[in-house]
Design a protein around this motif. Sequence first.
Motif, PDB file in Angstrom:
ATOM      1  N   LEU A 144       0.824  -1.195   0.000  1.00  0.00           N
ATOM      2  CA  LEU A 144       0.000   0.000   0.000  1.00  0.00           C
ATOM      3  C   LEU A 144       0.869   1.260   0.000  1.00  0.00           C
ATOM      4  CD1 LEU A 144      -2.832  -1.033   2.508  1.00  0.00           C
ATOM      5  CD2 LEU A 144      -3.177  -0.344   0.124  1.00  0.00           C
ATOM      6  N   GLY A 145       1.960   1.211   0.753  1.00  0.00           N
ATOM      7  CA  GLY A 145       2.869   2.354   0.787  1.00  0.00           C
ATOM      8  C   GLY A 145       3.429   2.663  -0.594  1.00  0.00           C
ATOM      9  N   THR A 146       3.818   1.623  -1.305  1.00  0.00           N
ATOM     10  CA  THR A 146       4.334   1.814  -2.667  1.00  0.00           C
ATOM     11  C   THR A 146       3.262   2.411  -3.572  1.00  0.00           C
ATOM     12  OG1 THR A 146       5.815  -0.073  -2.385  1.00  0.00           O
ATOM     13  CG2 THR A 146       5.362   0.648  -4.649  1.00  0.00           C
ATOM     14  N   TYR A 147       2.034   1.928  -3.421  1.00  0.00           N
ATOM     15  CA  TYR A 147       0.931   2.415  -4.248  1.00  0.00           C
ATOM     16  C   TYR A 147       0.626   3.878  -3.935  1.00  0.00           C
ATOM     17  CZ  TYR A 147      -3.918   2.919  -5.891  1.00  0.00           C
ATOM     18  OH  TYR A 147      -5.065   3.355  -6.488  1.00  0.00           O
ATOM     19  N   LEU A 148       0.688   4.263  -2.661  1.00  0.00           N
ATOM     20  CA  LEU A 148       0.358   5.628  -2.256  1.00  0.00           C
ATOM     21  C   LEU A 148       1.329   6.656  -2.833  1.00  0.00           C
ATOM     22  CD1 LEU A 148      -0.652   5.149   1.504  1.00  0.00           C
ATOM     23  CD2 LEU A 148      -2.156   5.681  -0.408  1.00  0.00           C
ATOM     24  N   THR A 149       2.553   6.252  -3.099  1.00  0.00           N
ATOM     25  CA  THR A 149       3.530   7.210  -3.649  1.00  0.00           C
ATOM     26  C   THR A 149       3.098   7.730  -5.016  1.00  0.00           C
ATOM     27  OG1 THR A 149       4.830   5.412  -4.645  1.00  0.00           O
ATOM     28  CG2 THR A 149       5.444   6.120  -2.414  1.00  0.00           C
ATOM     29  N   GLY A 150       2.246   7.005  -5.679  1.00  0.00           N
ATOM     30  CA  GLY A 150       1.776   7.445  -6.997  1.00  0.00           C
ATOM     31  C   GLY A 150       0.476   8.218  -6.958  1.00  0.00           C
ATOM     32  N   LEU A 151      -0.072   8.441  -5.752  1.00  0.00           N
ATOM     33  CA  LEU A 151      -1.322   9.171  -5.620  1.00  0.00           C
ATOM     34  C   LEU A 151      -1.075  10.605  -5.167  1.00  0.00           C
ATOM     35  CD1 LEU A 151      -3.689   6.599  -3.821  1.00  0.00           C
ATOM     36  CD2 LEU A 151      -3.538   7.109  -6.261  1.00  0.00           C
ATOM     37  N   PRO A 152      -1.999  11.515  -5.460  1.00  0.00           N
ATOM     38  CA  PRO A 152      -1.871  12.882  -4.943  1.00  0.00           C
ATOM     39  C   PRO A 152      -1.767  12.881  -3.421  1.00  0.00           C
ATOM     40  CG  PRO A 152      -3.592  12.760  -6.620  1.00  0.00           C
ATOM     41  CD  PRO A 152      -3.176  11.350  -6.332  1.00  0.00           C
ATOM     42  N   GLU A 153      -1.155  13.944  -2.871  1.00  0.00           N
ATOM     43  CA  GLU A 153      -0.926  14.016  -1.426  1.00  0.00           C
ATOM     44  C   GLU A 153      -2.196  14.293  -0.633  1.00  0.00           C
ATOM     45  OE1 GLU A 153       1.775  13.400   0.286  1.00  0.00           O
ATOM     46  OE2 GLU A 153       2.920  12.897  -1.514  1.00  0.00           O
ATOM     47  N   ASP A 154      -3.271  14.690  -1.290  1.00  0.00           N
ATOM     48  CA  ASP A 154      -4.519  15.025  -0.604  1.00  0.00           C
ATOM     49  C   ASP A 154      -5.020  13.832   0.209  1.00  0.00           C
ATOM     50  OD1 ASP A 154      -6.945  15.904   0.259  1.00  0.00           O
ATOM     51  OD2 ASP A 154      -7.792  16.270  -1.731  1.00  0.00           O
ATOM     52  N   SER A 155      -5.218  14.039   1.509  1.00  0.00           N
ATOM     53  CA  SER A 155      -5.648  12.940   2.382  1.00  0.00           C
ATOM     54  C   SER A 155      -7.053  12.461   2.051  1.00  0.00           C
ATOM     55  CB  SER A 155      -5.590  13.382   3.848  1.00  0.00           C
ATOM     56  OG  SER A 155      -6.502  14.449   4.086  1.00  0.00           O
ATOM     57  N   GLU A 156      -7.845  13.299   1.347  1.00  0.00           N
ATOM     58  CA  GLU A 156      -9.207  12.921   0.989  1.00  0.00           C
ATOM     59  C   GLU A 156      -9.271  12.177  -0.341  1.00  0.00           C
ATOM     60  OE1 GLU A 156     -12.058  13.387   2.936  1.00  0.00           O
ATOM     61  OE2 GLU A 156     -10.421  13.711   4.358  1.00  0.00           O
ATOM     62  N   LEU A 164      -9.480   9.372  -2.905  1.00  0.00           N
ATOM     63  CA  LEU A 164      -9.902   7.976  -2.847  1.00  0.00           C
ATOM     64  C   LEU A 164      -8.775   7.063  -3.304  1.00  0.00           C
ATOM     65  CD1 LEU A 164     -13.526   8.157  -4.340  1.00  0.00           C
ATOM     66  CD2 LEU A 164     -12.924   7.603  -1.978  1.00  0.00           C
ATOM     67  N   LEU A 165      -8.618   5.928  -2.603  1.00  0.00           N
ATOM     68  CA  LEU A 165      -7.575   4.981  -2.978  1.00  0.00           C
ATOM     69  C   LEU A 165      -7.899   4.273  -4.279  1.00  0.00           C
ATOM     70  CD1 LEU A 165      -6.406   5.411  -0.136  1.00  0.00           C
ATOM     71  CD2 LEU A 165      -6.091   2.944   0.026  1.00  0.00           C
ATOM     72  N   PHE A 166      -9.165   3.955  -4.487  1.00  0.00           N
ATOM     73  CA  PHE A 166      -9.542   3.158  -5.649  1.00  0.00           C
ATOM     74  C   PHE A 166     -10.663   3.862  -6.415  1.00  0.00           C
ATOM     75  CE2 PHE A 166      -8.371   0.234  -2.149  1.00  0.00           C
ATOM     76  CZ  PHE A 166      -7.178  -0.237  -2.678  1.00  0.00           C
ATOM     77  N   THR A 167     -10.419   4.084  -7.693  1.00  0.00           N
ATOM     78  CA  THR A 167     -11.403   4.726  -8.564  1.00  0.00           C
ATOM     79  C   THR A 167     -11.440   4.005  -9.905  1.00  0.00           C
ATOM     80  OG1 THR A 167      -9.775   6.276  -9.468  1.00  0.00           O
ATOM     81  CG2 THR A 167     -10.993   6.985  -7.494  1.00  0.00           C
ATOM     82  N   ASN A 168     -12.407   4.382 -10.735  1.00  0.00           N
ATOM     83  CA  ASN A 168     -12.415   3.830 -12.092  1.00  0.00           C
ATOM     84  C   ASN A 168     -11.443   4.618 -12.971  1.00  0.00           C
ATOM     85  OD1 ASN A 168     -13.708   6.240 -12.803  1.00  0.00           O
ATOM     86  ND2 ASN A 168     -15.738   5.314 -12.890  1.00  0.00           N
ATOM     87  N   ARG A 169     -11.393   4.307 -14.244  1.00  0.00           N
ATOM     88  CA  ARG A 169     -10.425   4.945 -15.138  1.00  0.00           C
ATOM     89  C   ARG A 169     -10.645   6.449 -15.279  1.00  0.00           C
ATOM     90  NH1 ARG A 169     -10.662   1.225 -20.434  1.00  0.00           N
ATOM     91  NH2 ARG A 169     -12.895   1.415 -19.923  1.00  0.00           N
ATOM     92  N   ASP A 170     -11.876   6.893 -15.007  1.00  0.00           N
ATOM     93  CA  ASP A 170     -12.174   8.319 -15.096  1.00  0.00           C
ATOM     94  C   ASP A 170     -11.929   9.051 -13.785  1.00  0.00           C
ATOM     95  OD1 ASP A 170     -13.020   8.001 -17.761  1.00  0.00           O
ATOM     96  OD2 ASP A 170     -15.028   7.372 -17.087  1.00  0.00           O
ATOM     97  N   GLY A 171     -11.447   8.328 -12.783  1.00  0.00           N
ATOM     98  CA  GLY A 171     -11.195   8.947 -11.487  1.00  0.00           C
ATOM     99  C   GLY A 171     -12.419   9.073 -10.616  1.00  0.00           C
TER     100      GLY A 171
END
Length: 374
Positions: free
Chosen positions: A262-274, A276-283
């Motif tokens: 999960l830590g590795t995956y989070l590095t590729g997400l925006p820093e915003d704490s809100e 969502l971890l999982f979305t569809n292709r459109d976000g």
Amino acid sequence: MPPRRKRRRSYGSVRKLPSGRYQVRYPGPDGLLRPADRTFPTVTDADVWLSRKRIEIEEGRWVDPAHGEATVQDWGARWLASVSPQLKHTTQASYRSLIASRINPSLGGHELSSLRPIAVTEWVAQMRRAGLSPSRIRQAYRVLSQIMESAVDNGLIVTTPCRGVRLPRMPQSEPHILTPEEAARIVESAPAPHDLLIALLAFNGLRIGEAFALRRGDIDVSRRLLVVDENLAEANGALVFDTPKSHQKRTLALAASLAERLGTYLTGLPEDSEELLFTNRDGNPLRYNQWRKAHFNPAVSAAGLGDITPHDLRASHGTWVADRYGVMTAAHRLGHSNASVTTRHYARPVAGRDSEVAEAADAWMTGKDGASGT
């Protein structure tokens, strides 16, 4: 022949009608005279009814007949408006749908005081003939029961007509309990990041809506903790974020390997704490049916398994935890306020455990150590 004199009574009055039946009038607690809701064949019957009504008023059990003239539809709408602020959005939508589609068309026009258990029984039978599932019928009946109990609580009627009604039995469907190895195969067969989502179902026992609602701020990688405080559900086609079922917020420990991934995956997400971890292709937030068809079912097939649901992973997790660490720990992991829910719906005996208990019992009886054979 002289006219028959009226019998003097200290309470209420009885008079003979031209039809030969007897009519009763009685004073309510407010002093207003009210007629009985029916006439009587004999003066004795009328006197008995009048005596019972007097006792009812003296004991505080009397209900103004005018209050019961409200219809089921009108009172149901008022009841729903009063309880909605305390209900989850999905529950509100379900109640509104059941009232509109099942209760009002058949019973909505009845006055509260005129609805009888036989009418409710006939309504249930009507739904069965229409092919509704036992679950849907029981849900509709439960909503009607709450509406009528509220009418009793508010003094509109004396008793609820929802009593003595036989409801269809729910079919007993057992969850498919996987082994940890089988669950791991499904995780390995899913594409990223859906492999992580499936891992959270299987190895943390999350509900699918809780996994869909996870945000970046819910994961503490350094402490290997996960906070479950939201649920994503569909209500009449709309996606709604709400509290978890039974409002059970909880903090769960993460497996070290899962926390690292999960830590590795989070590095590729925006820093915003809100975020969502999982979305569809459109976000956008995930929808259950689309996600299951596109990602979960193919992973199950690729793992060499079949007829597995996302909910089976949660049930499997509860079984593994209950077997090794006890039902109370499993209840916490699954977010149950009552451990009986865990044992009734999720935790199941692990295959082979009964034989192990029998071997242990033999050792207990003989006083020999089953492990060493001495």
